[in-house]
Design a protein around this motif. Structure first.
Motif, PDB file in Angstrom:
ATOM      1  N   ILE A 228      -6.176  55.038  27.396  1.00 25.85           N
ATOM      2  CA  ILE A 228      -5.736  53.951  28.261  1.00 25.85           C
ATOM      3  C   ILE A 228      -6.005  54.419  29.680  1.00 25.85           C
ATOM      4  CG2 ILE A 228      -3.776  52.580  29.053  1.00 25.85           C
ATOM      5  CD1 ILE A 228      -2.550  52.923  26.274  1.00 25.85           C
ATOM      6  N   THR A 229      -6.825  53.672  30.380  1.00 23.52           N
ATOM      7  CA  THR A 229      -7.212  54.066  31.725  1.00 23.52           C
ATOM      8  C   THR A 229      -6.112  53.728  32.732  1.00 23.52           C
ATOM      9  OG1 THR A 229      -8.241  51.949  32.274  1.00 23.52           O
ATOM     10  CG2 THR A 229      -9.636  53.600  31.172  1.00 23.52           C
ATOM     11  N   GLN A 230      -6.175  54.362  33.877  1.00 25.73           N
ATOM     12  CA  GLN A 230      -5.195  54.085  34.932  1.00 25.73           C
ATOM     13  C   GLN A 230      -5.318  52.640  35.390  1.00 25.73           C
ATOM     14  OE1 GLN A 230      -2.784  56.335  35.863  1.00 25.73           O
ATOM     15  NE2 GLN A 230      -1.891  54.575  36.873  1.00 25.73           N
ATOM     16  N   ASP A 231      -6.532  52.096  35.409  1.00 32.86           N
ATOM     17  CA  ASP A 231      -6.711  50.685  35.781  1.00 32.86           C
ATOM     18  C   ASP A 231      -5.957  49.770  34.817  1.00 32.86           C
ATOM     19  OD1 ASP A 231      -8.270  51.230  37.982  1.00 32.86           O
ATOM     20  OD2 ASP A 231     -10.174  50.872  36.953  1.00 32.86           O
ATOM     21  N   GLU A 232      -5.983  50.103  33.526  1.00 31.40           N
ATOM     22  CA  GLU A 232      -5.255  49.299  32.550  1.00 31.40           C
ATOM     23  C   GLU A 232      -3.748  49.430  32.749  1.00 31.40           C
ATOM     24  OE1 GLU A 232      -8.405  49.284  28.856  1.00 31.40           O
ATOM     25  OE2 GLU A 232      -7.179  51.064  29.191  1.00 31.40           O
ATOM     26  N   ILE A 233      -3.289  50.633  33.035  1.00 33.58           N
ATOM     27  CA  ILE A 233      -1.863  50.849  33.291  1.00 33.58           C
ATOM     28  C   ILE A 233      -1.416  50.062  34.523  1.00 33.58           C
ATOM     29  CG2 ILE A 233      -0.117  52.568  33.950  1.00 33.58           C
ATOM     30  CD1 ILE A 233      -1.782  54.602  32.279  1.00 33.58           C
ATOM     31  N   ASP A 234      -2.289  49.985  35.516  1.00 34.57           N
ATOM     32  CA  ASP A 234      -1.967  49.301  36.775  1.00 34.57           C
ATOM     33  C   ASP A 234      -2.206  47.793  36.736  1.00 34.57           C
ATOM     34  OD1 ASP A 234      -1.270  51.757  37.829  1.00 34.57           O
ATOM     35  OD2 ASP A 234      -3.211  52.086  38.784  1.00 34.57           O
ATOM     36  N   THR A 235      -2.600  47.253  35.590  1.00 33.69           N
ATOM     37  CA  THR A 235      -2.837  45.814  35.477  1.00 33.69           C
ATOM     38  C   THR A 235      -1.581  45.057  35.891  1.00 33.69           C
ATOM     39  OG1 THR A 235      -4.360  46.168  33.640  1.00 33.69           O
ATOM     40  CG2 THR A 235      -3.472  43.955  33.901  1.00 33.69           C
ATOM     41  N   PRO A 236      -1.741  44.020  36.727  1.00 31.62           N
ATOM     42  CA  PRO A 236      -0.568  43.270  37.177  1.00 31.62           C
ATOM     43  C   PRO A 236       0.213  42.645  36.024  1.00 31.62           C
ATOM     44  CG  PRO A 236      -2.514  42.670  38.454  1.00 31.62           C
ATOM     45  CD  PRO A 236      -2.982  43.524  37.319  1.00 31.62           C
ATOM     46  N   LEU A 237       1.514  42.685  36.136  1.00 33.81           N
ATOM     47  CA  LEU A 237       2.417  42.114  35.145  1.00 33.81           C
ATOM     48  C   LEU A 237       2.072  40.653  34.863  1.00 33.81           C
ATOM     49  CD1 LEU A 237       5.058  42.376  33.463  1.00 33.81           C
ATOM     50  CD2 LEU A 237       6.271  41.659  35.516  1.00 33.81           C
ATOM     51  N   GLU A 238       1.695  39.923  35.887  1.00 35.58           N
ATOM     52  CA  GLU A 238       1.381  38.501  35.753  1.00 35.58           C
ATOM     53  C   GLU A 238       0.169  38.255  34.863  1.00 35.58           C
ATOM     54  OE1 GLU A 238       1.406  40.019  38.918  1.00 35.58           O
ATOM     55  OE2 GLU A 238       3.540  39.653  39.118  1.00 35.58           O
ATOM     56  N   LEU A 239      -0.676  39.268  34.682  1.00 35.72           N
ATOM     57  CA  LEU A 239      -1.879  39.113  33.874  1.00 35.72           C
ATOM     58  C   LEU A 239      -1.643  39.449  32.403  1.00 35.72           C
ATOM     59  CD1 LEU A 239      -4.911  38.507  33.770  1.00 35.72           C
ATOM     60  CD2 LEU A 239      -5.331  40.891  34.330  1.00 35.72           C
ATOM     61  N   VAL A 240      -0.798  40.452  32.132  1.00 40.28           N
ATOM     62  CA  VAL A 240      -0.626  40.907  30.750  1.00 40.28           C
ATOM     63  C   VAL A 240       0.755  40.624  30.157  1.00 40.28           C
ATOM     64  CG1 VAL A 240      -2.369  42.696  30.920  1.00 40.28           C
ATOM     65  CG2 VAL A 240      -0.008  43.260  31.466  1.00 40.28           C
ATOM     66  N   GLY A 241       1.741  40.369  30.978  1.00 46.07           N
ATOM     67  CA  GLY A 241       3.093  40.114  30.479  1.00 46.07           C
ATOM     68  C   GLY A 241       3.912  41.391  30.367  1.00 46.07           C
ATOM     69  N   GLY A 242       5.187  41.229  30.191  1.00 48.29           N
ATOM     70  CA  GLY A 242       6.127  42.352  30.206  1.00 48.29           C
ATOM     71  C   GLY A 242       6.002  43.314  29.042  1.00 48.29           C
ATOM     72  N   LYS A 243       5.834  42.798  27.823  1.00 47.59           N
ATOM     73  CA  LYS A 243       5.731  43.686  26.659  1.00 47.59           C
ATOM     74  C   LYS A 243       4.502  44.565  26.749  1.00 47.59           C
ATOM     75  CE  LYS A 243       8.063  40.458  23.644  1.00 47.59           C
ATOM     76  NZ  LYS A 243       7.891  39.490  22.577  1.00 47.59           N
ATOM     77  N   ALA A 244       3.366  43.952  27.065  1.00 42.42           N
ATOM     78  CA  ALA A 244       2.124  44.725  27.170  1.00 42.42           C
ATOM     79  C   ALA A 244       2.208  45.737  28.303  1.00 42.42           C
ATOM     80  CB  ALA A 244       0.935  43.793  27.392  1.00 42.42           C
ATOM     81  N   LYS A 245       2.796  45.361  29.413  1.00 44.66           N
ATOM     82  CA  LYS A 245       2.934  46.274  30.558  1.00 44.66           C
ATOM     83  C   LYS A 245       3.736  47.511  30.154  1.00 44.66           C
ATOM     84  CE  LYS A 245       2.477  47.209  34.962  1.00 44.66           C
ATOM     85  NZ  LYS A 245       1.191  47.529  35.544  1.00 44.66           N
ATOM     86  N   GLY A 246       4.819  47.299  29.409  1.00 44.81           N
ATOM     87  CA  GLY A 246       5.624  48.424  28.938  1.00 44.81           C
ATOM     88  C   GLY A 246       4.845  49.328  27.996  1.00 44.81           C
ATOM     89  N   LEU A 247       4.111  48.732  27.059  1.00 45.80           N
ATOM     90  CA  LEU A 247       3.299  49.523  26.130  1.00 45.80           C
ATOM     91  C   LEU A 247       2.215  50.308  26.866  1.00 45.80           C
ATOM     92  CD1 LEU A 247       2.866  46.944  23.244  1.00 45.80           C
ATOM     93  CD2 LEU A 247       4.166  49.079  23.136  1.00 45.80           C
ATOM     94  N   LEU A 248       1.577  49.671  27.839  1.00 50.56           N
ATOM     95  CA  LEU A 248       0.528  50.348  28.606  1.00 50.56           C
ATOM     96  C   LEU A 248       1.075  51.540  29.385  1.00 50.56           C
ATOM     97  CD1 LEU A 248      -1.406  47.216  29.888  1.00 50.56           C
ATOM     98  CD2 LEU A 248      -2.337  49.014  28.389  1.00 50.56           C
ATOM     99  N   LYS A 249       2.319  51.460  29.814  1.00 48.82           N
ATOM    100  CA  LYS A 249       2.928  52.570  30.563  1.00 48.82           C
ATOM    101  C   LYS A 249       3.387  53.707  29.649  1.00 48.82           C
ATOM    102  CE  LYS A 249       4.728  50.420  34.732  1.00 48.82           C
ATOM    103  NZ  LYS A 249       5.946  50.177  35.498  1.00 48.82           N
ATOM    104  N   ILE A 250       3.939  53.380  28.481  1.00 50.62           N
ATOM    105  CA  ILE A 250       4.558  54.405  27.650  1.00 50.62           C
ATOM    106  C   ILE A 250       3.589  55.092  26.683  1.00 50.62           C
ATOM    107  CG2 ILE A 250       5.394  52.961  25.775  1.00 50.62           C
ATOM    108  CD1 ILE A 250       8.051  54.552  26.003  1.00 50.62           C
ATOM    109  N   LYS A 251       2.540  54.398  26.233  1.00 56.58           N
ATOM    110  CA  LYS A 251       1.623  54.983  25.244  1.00 56.58           C
ATOM    111  C   LYS A 251       0.991  56.296  25.742  1.00 56.58           C
ATOM    112  CE  LYS A 251      -0.518  55.076  21.296  1.00 56.58           C
ATOM    113  NZ  LYS A 251       0.203  55.417  20.076  1.00 56.58           N
ATOM    114  N   PRO A 252       0.500  56.353  26.981  1.00 57.12           N
ATOM    115  CA  PRO A 252      -0.124  57.604  27.431  1.00 57.12           C
ATOM    116  C   PRO A 252       0.828  58.798  27.505  1.00 57.12           C
ATOM    117  CG  PRO A 252      -0.758  55.787  28.863  1.00 57.12           C
ATOM    118  CD  PRO A 252       0.347  55.295  27.969  1.00 57.12           C
ATOM    119  N   ILE A 253       2.132  58.567  27.591  1.00 58.50           N
ATOM    120  CA  ILE A 253       3.082  59.679  27.703  1.00 58.50           C
ATOM    121  C   ILE A 253       3.894  59.884  26.430  1.00 58.50           C
ATOM    122  CG2 ILE A 253       3.224  59.499  30.219  1.00 58.50           C
ATOM    123  CD1 ILE A 253       5.962  58.109  29.818  1.00 58.50           C
TER     124      ILE A 253
END
Length: 65
Positions: free
Chosen positions: A6-31
């Protein structure tokens, strides 16, 4: 074993584009591994996932996705 990236660009994707659930998954999966270091119980497990951005119709964009 499949390595998931998961790239940093994907992690930084705006909440308005991906939604809250996806934003949380994008942040937690790499760690995930870091969160589990030293744990023997109550491990964190983030399943494999993909994100369909808000406004994209799966029925219309199926071939593209």
């Amino acid at each position: 074993m499949v390595q998931e990236l998961i790239t940093q660009d994907e992690i930084d994707t705006p909440l308005e584009l991906v939604g809250g659930k996806a934003k949380g998954l994008l942040k937690i999966k790499p760690i995930e591994n870091e969160l589990n270091e030293g744990r023997t119980t109550s491990r964190v497990y983030v399943p494999r996932f993909f994100v369909v951005p808000i406004g994209v119709s799966l029925t219309e964009q199926y071939q593209t996705i």
